[in-house]
Design an enzyme around this catalytic site. Structure first.
Site, PDB file in Angstrom:
ATOM      1  N   CYS A  79      -0.194  -3.867  -5.108  1.00 62.51           N
ATOM      2  CA  CYS A  79      -1.205  -4.905  -4.902  1.00 62.51           C
ATOM      3  C   CYS A  79      -1.762  -5.371  -6.249  1.00 62.51           C
ATOM      4  O   CYS A  79      -1.029  -5.937  -7.044  1.00 62.51           O
ATOM      5  CB  CYS A  79      -2.304  -4.416  -3.951  1.00 62.51           C
ATOM      6  SG  CYS A  79      -3.353  -5.768  -3.372  1.00 62.51           S
ATOM      7  N   HIS A 181       0.614  -3.430   0.645  1.00 56.95           N
ATOM      8  CA  HIS A 181       0.197  -2.027   0.565  1.00 56.95           C
ATOM      9  C   HIS A 181       1.182  -1.153   1.340  1.00 56.95           C
ATOM     10  O   HIS A 181       1.073  -1.074   2.569  1.00 56.95           O
ATOM     11  CB  HIS A 181      -1.199  -1.857   1.159  1.00 56.95           C
ATOM     12  CG  HIS A 181      -2.275  -2.414   0.291  1.00 56.95           C
ATOM     13  ND1 HIS A 181      -2.796  -1.727  -0.775  1.00 56.95           N
ATOM     14  CD2 HIS A 181      -2.913  -3.600   0.297  1.00 56.95           C
ATOM     15  CE1 HIS A 181      -3.716  -2.450  -1.377  1.00 56.95           C
ATOM     16  NE2 HIS A 181      -3.805  -3.610  -0.747  1.00 56.95           N
ATOM     17  N   GLU A 183       1.182   1.919   1.546  1.00 50.63           N
ATOM     18  CA  GLU A 183       0.407   3.030   2.133  1.00 50.63           C
ATOM     19  C   GLU A 183      -0.350   2.598   3.384  1.00 50.63           C
ATOM     20  O   GLU A 183      -1.005   3.406   4.025  1.00 50.63           O
ATOM     21  CB  GLU A 183      -0.537   3.623   1.076  1.00 50.63           C
ATOM     22  CG  GLU A 183      -1.817   2.841   0.789  1.00 50.63           C
ATOM     23  CD  GLU A 183      -1.643   1.616  -0.105  1.00 50.63           C
ATOM     24  OE1 GLU A 183      -0.496   1.230  -0.395  1.00 50.63           O
ATOM     25  OE2 GLU A 183      -2.673   1.026  -0.503  1.00 50.63           O
TER      26      GLU A 183
END
Lengths: 208, 252
Positions: A79, A181, A183
């Site tokens: 990001c 992202h 994650e």
């Protein structure tokens, strides 16, 4: 050892959670020696470009990250961590980035009829054959950002359509960036992080 | 372009997921992390955790719940319920939440929206609104305190003001529809999506597959939230997405 570069930014914990979940040995660190000895580096980031660069500068990490990149250590910016890999940004005035990939960070135009920030799940389309991009081709991943990267097509592995084409995965040699992202992108995101781990394990570089 | 989001909502009470129908009759349904992981597997796009006891209880339990969920489940997490300060927001974001939803506290202290947006970014601040149609005044009234107290606010105007103050998203529950399983309040969401330019999440009333298609087709919402139809296995997320896909709605 995978080192997550610790410079007081937002999503560090969730990145660490994902690596822990995948069983990837990792540590948060701002120690230059640890960073230069890492097998792989992750540069997280949430927030504003200038603040992130200031934060890296305060910790004396800018030359360290550049040295690590030049030494060929696989590096993944996530990001805002991807955006600061580039030369400069126009967020809150012009500020200088790490300059590891040629390009600049500009606002998503507000006249496209889309909502800004670009927040939600968007579909990746590979622009070049690459093991990382293949992992995400036609898959949705999770984005939250108001600025995007302008760079030469040769650096863009994958892009999403949001009124304009927004680069979602960039790469120059060992330096990689995800605009989304991983994650927060469910199984697809975890698979992408696993792929990066594989890259780290198979990295063929010398440390001078 | 962005996929429409299907969002299960987990009402959490002392670290357990519950679902109250019309805000009462709590029924224990399970462990938040297990349920969240199951939803991730089914293809949920986001999870909303509503701390239904937060107003009278300490915040520690929900922070711990979010820490546990965020260590096992990797998708956007929104937390609401009893958030009164920027510190409350920070604790939850630090625990692994991506967004915090403010409701009653924003009505009594609208500056909270701005302070949160300035500190964490507008994308981290969701304005949650409980709205109920008032046939006398012909407007949607805003309710606070878990739907127990009516305010003088008009929901559409309050939504616009919230966005001007910095809210990055609206999560709007129709109290008329909540718990009825008779479909989303289409008229409410039509008005809202015309009034603001941030994502709007529809909540309340979902009972069957066709309800999802209807709300995405007829009102330009970005996501649809549901609880009991998913918790009790009446529908799976993949059922919903297959149905939407058939209808030409972009889903993940």
């Amino acid at each position: 050892m995978m080192i997550i570069i610790d410079y007081d930014t937002g999503n560090t914990r969730n990145v660490k959670n994902a690596l822990d979940f995948l069983g990837v040995e990792n540590r948060l660190s701002a120690d230059p020696a640890e960073i230069l000895n890492a097998d792989g580096l992750i540069l997280p980031g949430v927030g504003a470009f200038k603040k992130a660069m200031d934060s890296l500068n305060e910790r004396g990490l800018v030359p360290v990250i550049k040295q690590a990149a030049n030494a060929g250590i696989p590096m993944l910016g996530i990001c805002l961590g991807m955006q600061i890999l580039f030369d400069k940004s126009y967020e809150f005035g012009e500020s200088t980035g790490l300059g590891l990939i040629a390009g600049e960070v500009v606002p998503i135009p507000d006249n496209l009829g889309v909502k800004v920030p670009h927040m939600g799940w968007n579909q990746n389309r590979s622009q070049q054959a690459d093991p990382l991009a293949d992992e995400f081709n036609n898959q949705f991943s999770y984005f939250v950002h108001s600025y995007y990267v302008k760079t030469a097509p040769e650096n863009i592995l994958s892009a999403v359509n949001y009124g304009i084409q927004i680069p979602s995965i960039v790469r120059k040699d060992n330096v990689i960036g995800f605009q989304f992202h991983p994650e927060k992108s469910g199984e697809v995101g975890l698979n992408g992080l696993s792929k990066f781990k594989e890259m780290v394990e198979n990295a063929d570089y010398s440390r001078n | 372009m962005l996929a429409k989001r299907i969002i299960p909502c987990l009402d959490v009470d002392h670290g357990r997921v519950k679902k109250g129908v019309n805000f009462v009759n709590l029924q224990d349904v399970g462990d938040p992390t297990e349920i969240a992981a199951a939803y991730q597997k089914q293809g949920a796009d986001e999870l909303v955790f509503l701390d239904i006891t937060a107003t009278n209880e300490k915040r520690k339990a929900i922070v711990e719940t979010i820490e546990q969920v965020a260590s096992q489940v990797f998708m956007p997490l929104t937390v609401g319920g009893g958030i009164h300060s920027v510190d409350d927001m920070q604790q939850l974001l630090k625990a692994g939440a991506d967004k915090t939803a403010v409701n009653s506290a924003a009505v009594s202290n609208p500056r909270l929206i701005t302070e949160g947006a300035e500190k964490f970014g507008a994308q981290c601040v969701v304005l949650a609104i409980d709205a109920k149609w008032n046939p006398d005044s012909q407007q949607y009234d805003v309710y606070v305190n878990g739907g127990r107290k009516r305010t003088n606010l008009d929901a559409i105007k309050w939504a616009q003001r919230g966005v001007a103050l910095g809210a990055g998203e609206l999560l709007v529950t129709s109290m008329d529809k909540d718990g009825t399983k008779s479909g989303y309040d289409i008229e409410l969401y039509k008005q809202l999506t015309k009034a603001v330019n941030v994502p709007v999440i529809a909540s309340g009333g979902c009972g069957k597959l066709a309800d999802f298609v209807e709300v995405f087709d007829q009102a330009d919402v970005d996501g649809a939230l549901a609880a009991s139809v998913f918790h009790f296995g009446e529908l799976t997320i993949s059922d919903v997405k297959n149905d939407l896909r058939k209808d030409g709605v972009i889903v993940r």
